[in-house]
Motif scaffolding. Structure first.
Motif, PDB file in Angstrom:
ATOM      1  N   SER A   1       0.821  -1.202   0.000  1.00  0.00           N
ATOM      2  CA  SER A   1       0.000   0.000   0.000  1.00  0.00           C
ATOM      3  C   SER A   1       0.861   1.262   0.000  1.00  0.00           C
ATOM      4  CB  SER A   1      -0.909  -0.007   1.238  1.00  0.00           C
ATOM      5  OG  SER A   1      -1.683   1.168   1.297  1.00  0.00           O
ATOM      6  N   GLY A   2       0.663   2.122  -0.994  1.00  0.00           N
ATOM      7  CA  GLY A   2       1.421   3.368  -1.070  1.00  0.00           C
ATOM      8  C   GLY A   2       2.756   3.247  -1.765  1.00  0.00           C
ATOM      9  N   PHE A   3       3.193   2.039  -2.115  1.00  0.00           N
ATOM     10  CA  PHE A   3       4.477   1.801  -2.772  1.00  0.00           C
ATOM     11  C   PHE A   3       5.627   2.555  -2.073  1.00  0.00           C
ATOM     12  CE2 PHE A   3       1.483   0.556  -6.003  1.00  0.00           C
ATOM     13  CZ  PHE A   3       2.092  -0.519  -6.610  1.00  0.00           C
ATOM     14  N   PRO A   4       5.876   2.240  -0.794  1.00  0.00           N
ATOM     15  CA  PRO A   4       6.951   2.933  -0.071  1.00  0.00           C
ATOM     16  C   PRO A   4       8.327   2.551  -0.602  1.00  0.00           C
ATOM     17  CG  PRO A   4       6.160   1.073   1.213  1.00  0.00           C
ATOM     18  CD  PRO A   4       5.231   1.198   0.029  1.00  0.00           C
ATOM     19  N   VAL A   5       9.299   3.439  -0.384  1.00  0.00           N
ATOM     20  CA  VAL A   5      10.682   3.146  -0.758  1.00  0.00           C
ATOM     21  C   VAL A   5      11.239   2.146   0.243  1.00  0.00           C
ATOM     22  CG1 VAL A   5      12.984   4.069  -1.172  1.00  0.00           C
ATOM     23  CG2 VAL A   5      10.975   5.437  -1.735  1.00  0.00           C
ATOM     24  N   HIS A   6      11.563   0.961  -0.237  1.00  0.00           N
ATOM     25  CA  HIS A   6      12.072  -0.095   0.634  1.00  0.00           C
ATOM     26  C   HIS A   6      13.557   0.071   0.904  1.00  0.00           C
ATOM     27  CE1 HIS A   6      12.715  -4.180   2.210  1.00  0.00           C
ATOM     28  NE2 HIS A   6      13.720  -4.292   1.356  1.00  0.00           N
ATOM     29  N   GLN A   7      14.296   0.523  -0.103  1.00  0.00           N
ATOM     30  CA  GLN A   7      15.750   0.590   0.005  1.00  0.00           C
ATOM     31  C   GLN A   7      16.303   1.384  -1.173  1.00  0.00           C
ATOM     32  OE1 GLN A   7      17.438  -3.255   0.597  1.00  0.00           O
ATOM     33  NE2 GLN A   7      19.555  -2.600   0.500  1.00  0.00           N
ATOM     34  N   VAL A   8      17.509   1.919  -0.993  1.00  0.00           N
ATOM     35  CA  VAL A   8      18.240   2.562  -2.088  1.00  0.00           C
ATOM     36  C   VAL A   8      19.572   1.848  -2.233  1.00  0.00           C
ATOM     37  CG1 VAL A   8      19.308   4.671  -2.948  1.00  0.00           C
ATOM     38  CG2 VAL A   8      17.145   4.796  -1.709  1.00  0.00           C
ATOM     39  N   LEU A   9      19.844   1.310  -3.423  1.00  0.00           N
ATOM     40  CA  LEU A   9      21.110   0.630  -3.694  1.00  0.00           C
ATOM     41  C   LEU A   9      22.083   1.612  -4.320  1.00  0.00           C
ATOM     42  CD1 LEU A   9      19.810  -2.714  -5.276  1.00  0.00           C
ATOM     43  CD2 LEU A   9      20.422  -2.287  -2.891  1.00  0.00           C
ATOM     44  N   GLN A  10      23.284   1.701  -3.759  1.00  0.00           N
ATOM     45  CA  GLN A  10      24.354   2.525  -4.326  1.00  0.00           C
ATOM     46  C   GLN A  10      25.460   1.600  -4.781  1.00  0.00           C
ATOM     47  OE1 GLN A  10      24.863   6.233  -4.668  1.00  0.00           O
ATOM     48  NE2 GLN A  10      26.175   5.102  -6.078  1.00  0.00           N
ATOM     49  N   ASN A  11      25.681   1.529  -6.083  1.00  0.00           N
ATOM     50  CA  ASN A  11      26.704   0.639  -6.610  1.00  0.00           C
ATOM     51  C   ASN A  11      28.077   1.033  -6.075  1.00  0.00           C
ATOM     52  OD1 ASN A  11      24.785  -0.740  -8.262  1.00  0.00           O
ATOM     53  ND2 ASN A  11      24.900   0.948  -9.716  1.00  0.00           N
ATOM     54  N   SER A  12      28.735   0.108  -5.413  1.00  0.00           N
ATOM     55  CA  SER A  12      30.004   0.392  -4.753  1.00  0.00           C
ATOM     56  C   SER A  12      31.066   0.851  -5.747  1.00  0.00           C
ATOM     57  CB  SER A  12      30.492  -0.852  -4.011  1.00  0.00           C
ATOM     58  OG  SER A  12      31.733  -0.604  -3.388  1.00  0.00           O
ATOM     59  N   GLY A  13      31.637   2.045  -5.488  1.00  0.00           N
ATOM     60  CA  GLY A  13      32.725   2.553  -6.308  1.00  0.00           C
ATOM     61  C   GLY A  13      32.317   2.981  -7.701  1.00  0.00           C
ATOM     62  N   ASP A  14      31.021   3.085  -7.967  1.00  0.00           N
ATOM     63  CA  ASP A  14      30.548   3.417  -9.318  1.00  0.00           C
ATOM     64  C   ASP A  14      29.358   4.376  -9.224  1.00  0.00           C
ATOM     65  OD1 ASP A  14      29.685   3.556 -11.910  1.00  0.00           O
ATOM     66  OD2 ASP A  14      29.227   1.424 -12.129  1.00  0.00           O
ATOM     67  N   PRO A  15      29.621   5.698  -9.294  1.00  0.00           N
ATOM     68  CA  PRO A  15      28.537   6.680  -9.227  1.00  0.00           C
ATOM     69  C   PRO A  15      27.921   7.002 -10.589  1.00  0.00           C
ATOM     70  CG  PRO A  15      30.629   7.813  -9.218  1.00  0.00           C
ATOM     71  CD  PRO A  15      30.945   6.334  -9.299  1.00  0.00           C
ATOM     72  N   SER A  16      28.305   6.269 -11.642  1.00  0.00           N
ATOM     73  CA  SER A  16      27.813   6.581 -12.978  1.00  0.00           C
ATOM     74  C   SER A  16      26.354   6.170 -13.133  1.00  0.00           C
ATOM     75  CB  SER A  16      28.668   5.895 -14.039  1.00  0.00           C
ATOM     76  OG  SER A  16      28.492   4.489 -14.010  1.00  0.00           O
ATOM     77  N   ALA A  17      25.695   6.739 -14.131  1.00  0.00           N
ATOM     78  CA  ALA A  17      24.271   6.522 -14.347  1.00  0.00           C
ATOM     79  C   ALA A  17      23.951   5.051 -14.601  1.00  0.00           C
ATOM     80  CB  ALA A  17      23.792   7.358 -15.530  1.00  0.00           C
ATOM     81  N   VAL A  18      22.803   4.623 -14.054  1.00  0.00           N
ATOM     82  CA  VAL A  18      22.301   3.279 -14.325  1.00  0.00           C
ATOM     83  C   VAL A  18      21.643   3.288 -15.702  1.00  0.00           C
ATOM     84  CG1 VAL A  18      20.664   1.494 -13.597  1.00  0.00           C
ATOM     85  CG2 VAL A  18      21.954   2.785 -11.888  1.00  0.00           C
ATOM     86  N   ARG A  19      22.050   2.371 -16.564  1.00  0.00           N
ATOM     87  CA  ARG A  19      21.527   2.324 -17.929  1.00  0.00           C
ATOM     88  C   ARG A  19      20.466   1.238 -18.125  1.00  0.00           C
ATOM     89  NH1 ARG A  19      24.399   4.702 -22.141  1.00  0.00           N
ATOM     90  NH2 ARG A  19      25.070   6.779 -21.479  1.00  0.00           N
ATOM     91  N   CYS A  20      20.567   0.136 -17.386  1.00  0.00           N
ATOM     92  CA  CYS A  20      19.615  -0.958 -17.601  1.00  0.00           C
ATOM     93  C   CYS A  20      19.540  -1.834 -16.355  1.00  0.00           C
ATOM     94  CB  CYS A  20      19.996  -1.794 -18.821  1.00  0.00           C
ATOM     95  SG  CYS A  20      21.712  -2.379 -18.816  1.00  0.00           S
TER      96      CYS A  20
END
Length: 209
Positions: free
Chosen positions: A93-112
């Protein structure tokens, strides 16, 4: 010709020298591995669960959304961002944010994004594929296509498409990963995870075309 890479238990990044690999929690705690980020806070370790505050959600979690993937089995929605994060929403219900994943050592944009064989694959602008266990969203390894494809080192190798499927490439490689980069190079990889820790143990390039 197929090529093998054997990854040590403490080396989560295939193709990256051991001293640059994601450290174990014990090693990170001992060496104080956390690095500073632009907001003055410490970057979380990849095995830590990060949940944004309501204030952060109201301000907005990304400048630009780049891709999305729905996982019915685990009732989650994965959303890739320009900042290199994956926002994980719970299908409740409400689609809450469960978690945020930060790719270790890689701040570049997620493409896929893609999920299969119990894993989530995250392809990024700098040519990396980050792998997470779906049920716990724990990092199990990273493929650096820049280092694993030395013949075109230096070119833009952004990962444009990634697919995971549970088709054994060989008897000891139960998972197959397909990648397509921005040079239109199609690659199939065979993967094996360790049974004890679930980390990337072996990687084999099966097709490079």
């Amino acid at each position: 010709e197929a090529q093998d890479w054997h990854v040590g238990y403490d080396v989560h990044h295939a193709g990256i020298a051991p001293d640059k690999a994601t450290p174990t929690p014990e090693k990170a705690a001992k060496e104080g591995h956390n690095s500073d980020v632009s907001n003055g806070q410490q970057e979380p370790m990849p095995w830590e669960r990060v949940v944004p505050s309501q204030e952060e959600i109201q301000r907005g979690l990304s400048r630009r959304i780049t891709c999305a993937r729905v996982c019915i089995e685990h009732r989650r929605v994965f959303v890739g961002t320009e900042e290199g994060r994956v926002l994980v929403f719970s299908c409740t219900s409400g689609f809450p944010v469960h978690q945020v994943l930060q790719n270790s050592g890689d701040p570049s944009a997620v493409r896929c994004l893609h999920h299969g064989a119990g894993l989530l694959a995250v392809g990024t602008k700098v040519g990396a594929v980050h792998l997470y266990v779906l049920d716990k969203l724990r990092s199990v390894g990273c493929l650096d296509l820049q280092l694993l494809s030395p013949d075109i080192l230096g070119e833009d190798l952004a990962v444009q498409h990634v697919r995971l499927f549970e088709v054994p490439a060989e008897p000891h490689l139960p998972i197959t990963l397909m990648t397509i980069d921005s040079t239109s190079r199609l690659q199939f990889w065979g993967l094996q995870l360790t049974k004890l820790r679930g980390a990337l143990a072996e990687l084999k390039l099966l097709l490079n075309g």
